[in-house]
Design a protein around this motif. Sequence first.
Motif, PDB file in Angstrom:
ATOM      1  N   VAL A  20     -19.215 -62.384  86.681  1.00 39.09           N
ATOM      2  CA  VAL A  20     -19.598 -61.695  85.440  1.00 39.09           C
ATOM      3  C   VAL A  20     -18.799 -60.410  85.262  1.00 39.09           C
ATOM      4  O   VAL A  20     -18.317 -60.099  84.162  1.00 39.09           O
ATOM      5  CB  VAL A  20     -21.111 -61.400  85.444  1.00 39.09           C
ATOM      6  N   LEU A  21     -18.628 -59.654  86.347  1.00 38.03           N
ATOM      7  CA  LEU A  21     -17.905 -58.385  86.260  1.00 38.03           C
ATOM      8  C   LEU A  21     -16.435 -58.605  85.902  1.00 38.03           C
ATOM      9  O   LEU A  21     -15.874 -57.882  85.072  1.00 38.03           O
ATOM     10  CB  LEU A  21     -18.016 -57.632  87.580  1.00 38.03           C
ATOM     11  N   VAL A  22     -15.810 -59.612  86.524  1.00 33.13           N
ATOM     12  CA  VAL A  22     -14.372 -59.816  86.349  1.00 33.13           C
ATOM     13  C   VAL A  22     -14.059 -60.495  85.020  1.00 33.13           C
ATOM     14  O   VAL A  22     -13.101 -60.118  84.329  1.00 33.13           O
ATOM     15  CB  VAL A  22     -13.802 -60.635  87.526  1.00 33.13           C
ATOM     16  N   PHE A  23     -14.861 -61.492  84.642  1.00 32.36           N
ATOM     17  CA  PHE A  23     -14.515 -62.308  83.476  1.00 32.36           C
ATOM     18  C   PHE A  23     -15.343 -62.002  82.236  1.00 32.36           C
ATOM     19  O   PHE A  23     -15.078 -62.574  81.170  1.00 32.36           O
ATOM     20  CB  PHE A  23     -14.654 -63.794  83.819  1.00 32.36           C
ATOM     21  N   SER A  24     -16.344 -61.140  82.321  1.00 36.16           N
ATOM     22  CA  SER A  24     -17.149 -60.801  81.149  1.00 36.16           C
ATOM     23  C   SER A  24     -17.191 -59.304  80.883  1.00 36.16           C
ATOM     24  O   SER A  24     -16.778 -58.841  79.813  1.00 36.16           O
ATOM     25  CB  SER A  24     -18.584 -61.342  81.312  1.00 36.16           C
ATOM     26  N   LEU A  25     -17.678 -58.542  81.854  1.00 29.02           N
ATOM     27  CA  LEU A  25     -17.871 -57.113  81.621  1.00 29.02           C
ATOM     28  C   LEU A  25     -16.554 -56.372  81.499  1.00 29.02           C
ATOM     29  O   LEU A  25     -16.355 -55.584  80.561  1.00 29.02           O
ATOM     30  CB  LEU A  25     -18.722 -56.510  82.743  1.00 29.02           C
ATOM     31  N   TRP A  26     -15.626 -56.589  82.436  1.00 22.51           N
ATOM     32  CA  TRP A  26     -14.359 -55.866  82.384  1.00 22.51           C
ATOM     33  C   TRP A  26     -13.545 -56.211  81.136  1.00 22.51           C
ATOM     34  O   TRP A  26     -13.013 -55.306  80.489  1.00 22.51           O
ATOM     35  CB  TRP A  26     -13.538 -56.092  83.648  1.00 22.51           C
TER      36      TRP A  26
END
Length: 295
Positions: A20-26
């Motif tokens: 989620v952090l790498v492919f959505s939030l960032w």
Amino acid sequence: MRSHRWFTPWLLAGPALVWVLVFSLWPFVNTVILSFTDARPLRPVEPVGFAQYERLLGDEQFGYALITCLVFVAVCVPLLTILPLLLALLVEKQIPGIAFFRTTFYFPVVASAVVVALIWSWIFDSRGVLNQVLEWMGLVDKPIAFLVDRWWLLACAILLTVWKGLGFYMVVYLAALGNVGKELHEAAMMDGAGPFRRFRNVTIPGVRGAMVLVSALIAVSAMRVFTELDILSNGTGGPGGYDMSIVMLIRQVGSGLSGNLGYAAAISVVLFLLTLIPLAAIAFMNREKKTKVPA
């Protein structure tokens, strides 16, 4: 019994959290940052403040794209809110062979959107099946420019969207109808209520929550429409680009070595804010219902 370590839950949730952090939030945070710059490929990034958003206010092409998406929302929301409900009431009946019709109605959902759009493009082409049938029946003297005229192209794309979404929302309503007690319909019948009154006073109140959810999902999808218009217009957005959606405009602005990534990011942020409106409406309606519940 041996207790788990404090980090055991994090080991289980870690892969999903990293994803989620790498492919959505960032990517989301990076898009917001880029919207305040003049980022372009192979060029240093220069901060420009709110210049990209100011450019949006005077961009005629963005205005056309916004109108296209709003027309999609205005037409698709009522159609895909009511028609799937009627379809669900039809296939809910326990009669022989109804499983076949349920599968038939749901088939467009699992079919590839690109393949379906290509088939529809072949049907509505000036030399396509529909025009040939109309000429053979003597209803028209010359082919109708379904995929060239601005409003005909938009109507074809909306029709494709509605046809492809009927089965999905039908399943949602089938689940909601299962929670509507049969005793309510039986009581209404004993009071002399006909089919229409039972539909209005029993069925609709029983599936109102599902209707609100479906309306919000349709509104968000309509604002983000891409495949239907892209395939039917052959990627051009129709004559003069009048039928270009916001997502198509983002691709046009940000693609290529000369693409303006900063401006494309600004359009993306505005699109994200527009899709929040129906979600905020649902949250407000749910909050209003909770406040009305007596303590």
